[in-house]
Scaffold this active site. Structure first.
Site: not given
Ligand code: NDP
Ligand code: HSE
Length: 431
Positions: A14, A44, A46, A189, A207
């Site tokens: 995301t 990078a 997965r 979702g 946080k």
């Molecule tokens: P997602 O689960 O959507 O994405 C995680 C990504 O990390 C995927 O692309 C995945 O690869 C990759 N990944 C996982 N394991 C590995 C590995 N071993 N090696 C390489 N790549 C890997 O997570 P989000 O984007 O939602 O969140 C990312 C970070 O941002 C987290 O720390 C989250 O807490 C933080 N965050 C998220 C927010 C949100 O709104 N979603 C808001 C604020 C913070 P693949 O796609 O190939 O599976």
């Molecule tokens: N899971 C968090 C929330 C978003 O619901 O606010 C990422 O920080």
């Protein structure tokens, strides 16, 4: 323009794809604002072949995030994998070891290893940017660290989890119970399949540790946070809160008390007229109270691809422009452990709901327990009359009391024969 800033992004979910989109959609504006072109050179994740809805063929691919950190064509590493250890931690450590600044949205990682990572980064003169890790698009890290840097803080608190705020708002608006609203949020979702970090308060606590460190210049200390989630908040309590002029919100609070810094995440009753009570749905808000500035409040979207990318790229712009600030407002070597005020010493008013069998003397028994614990009742409410053998709710608001006394009282009240369910208690936060 100076030479471009070469960016490596690990994690293309995301947030990662949101960052890629932002960087590719407005290169001219970003270059104008930082004096350098921001260009992604390597990525990078997965699964190399996964369709991410965005072209990545032009970037060097790394299966191993540590390889991305060591890529000579990468100047700055963006960690968007997630998780408190594993690949995210290995990546950040490798980037710092390779002399590269890091930008991360990973509050779980920083809540557990933030001080160590800041020490390692700063020892090499590197930035560790984490604007996106707290309250998504709200620039609260910069606000505390820079805009409000002249203040001593007495309290910083906020709504730091959008999932919980969405669920509580839906419960308030539709009068349904927690489980029904959670199930709907999952089907839409809005809540993750495993919602425990969100609904059990852990995400907000992660946080909060970062806000505490910024506000009070102490090391990040996740173990010092008292954490309570929203699973036990019932539709009945929401209805009573409404009647009494309150809203129930999951607040994350760090405040200075006579015993030290208190850090807690818990459902709180707050005055329905207070500005933060009107922060609804997935929105987040942070209130910072400084000695000279008085009260400031920031609100906005705490998650999602766009808002989170906005915060990640703000950190990248600082790095590109050469703007550098200590990770937590003072050099990491100057972060000083502060006394930690445990939850038992918390003092405040309480909402208590009992389900009792409606017979003479019940209130007298309950009042006697509270008297013995020196807890004074401000108001008491019983509406309606239960059929014989059925429970009727009795709600009390107390004057300020110490948590330890309240816990003892609730334990004794729960043992009274007329009390048919474990007492429910929600703290009232005075804003
Ligand atoms: P997602 O689960 O959507 O994405 C995680 C990504 O990390 C995927 O692309 C995945 O690869 C990759 N990944 C996982 N394991 C590995 C590995 N071993 N090696 C390489 N790549 C890997 O997570 P989000 O984007 O939602 O969140 C990312 C970070 O941002 C987290 O720390 C989250 O807490 C933080 N965050 C998220 C927010 C949100 O709104 N979603 C808001 C604020 C913070 P693949 O796609 O190939 O599976
Ligand atoms: N899971 C968090 C929330 C978003 O619901 O606010 C990422 O920080």
């Amino acid at each position: 323009l100076s030479s471009p800033l070469n960016i490596g992004i690990a994690g293309l979910g995301t947030v990662g794809t949101g960052v890629l989109r932002l960087l590719t959609e407005k290169p001219a504006l970003l270059a104008e604002r930082s004096g350098r072109r921001l260009q992604v050179t390597a990525v990078a994740a997965r699964d190399r072949h996964r369709d991410r809805g965005i072209a990545i063929a032009g970037y060097r691919w790394h299966d191993d995030p540590v390889g991305l950190a060591r890529d000579p064509g990468v100047d700055v590493v963006v960690e968007l994998i997630g998780g408190s250890d594993g690949p995210a931690r290995a990546l950040c450590e490798a980037a710092i070891a390779a002399g590269k600044p890091v930008v991360t949205a990973n509050k779980a990682l920083l809540a557990l290893h933030g001080t160590a990572l800041a020490l390692a980064a700063e020892a090499k003169g590197l930035s560790l940017g984490f604007e996106a890790a707290v309250a998504g698009g709200i620039p609260i890290v910069k606000a505390l660290r820079e805009g409000l840097a002249a203040n001593s803080f007495t309290r910083v608190f906020g709504i730091l989890n959008g999932t919980c705020n969405y669920i509580l708002t839906q419960m308030q608006e539709t009068r349904r119970d927690f489980n029904a609203v959670l199930a709907e949020a999952q089907s839409l979702g809005y809540a993750e399949a495993d919602p425990s970090f969100d609904v059990d308060g852990v995400d907000a606590a992660h946080k909060l540790t970062l806000l505490t460190s910024l506000a009070f210049n102490c090391p990040v200390d996740f173990a010092a946070v008292y954490v309570e989630g929203i699973r036990h908040v019932s539709a009945l309590d929401i209805a009573y809160a409404d009647d009494l002029g309150y809203r129930i919100k999951l607040l994350a609070i760090a405040r200075q008390t006579p015993h030290g810094i208190e850090q807690r995440v818990q459902p709180c009753m707050i005055d329905a007229d207070s500005p933060i009570a009107h922060v609804d749905g997935v929105f987040n808000a942070v209130v910072a109270e400084g000695d000279f500035v008085d009260r400031t409040m920031f609100s906005g979207r705490g998650a999602g691809a766009g808002p989170t990318a906005s915060a990640v790229v703000a950190d990248l712009l600082d790095i590109a422009a050469g703007r550098k600030a200590p990770t937590f407002g003072v050099p990491a070597t100057a972060l000083r452990p502060l006394a930690h005020s445990p939850m038992q010493r918390h003092v405040g008013p309480y909402y208590v709901r009992l389900m009792v069998s409606d017979r003479p003397g019940v209130i007298a028994d309950v009042a006697a327990v509270l008297r013995d614990q020196k807890i004074s009742i401000e108001s008491l409410l019983q509406r309606g009359r239960a059929a014989p053998g059925q429970a009727v709710p009795v709600v009390m608001i107390t004057h300020e009391a110490e948590e330890a006394a309240m816990v003892r009282a609730l334990s004794q009240i729960g043992k009274l024969s007329a009390v048919m369910e474990p007492p429910r208690m929600i703290r009232i936060e005075q804003l």
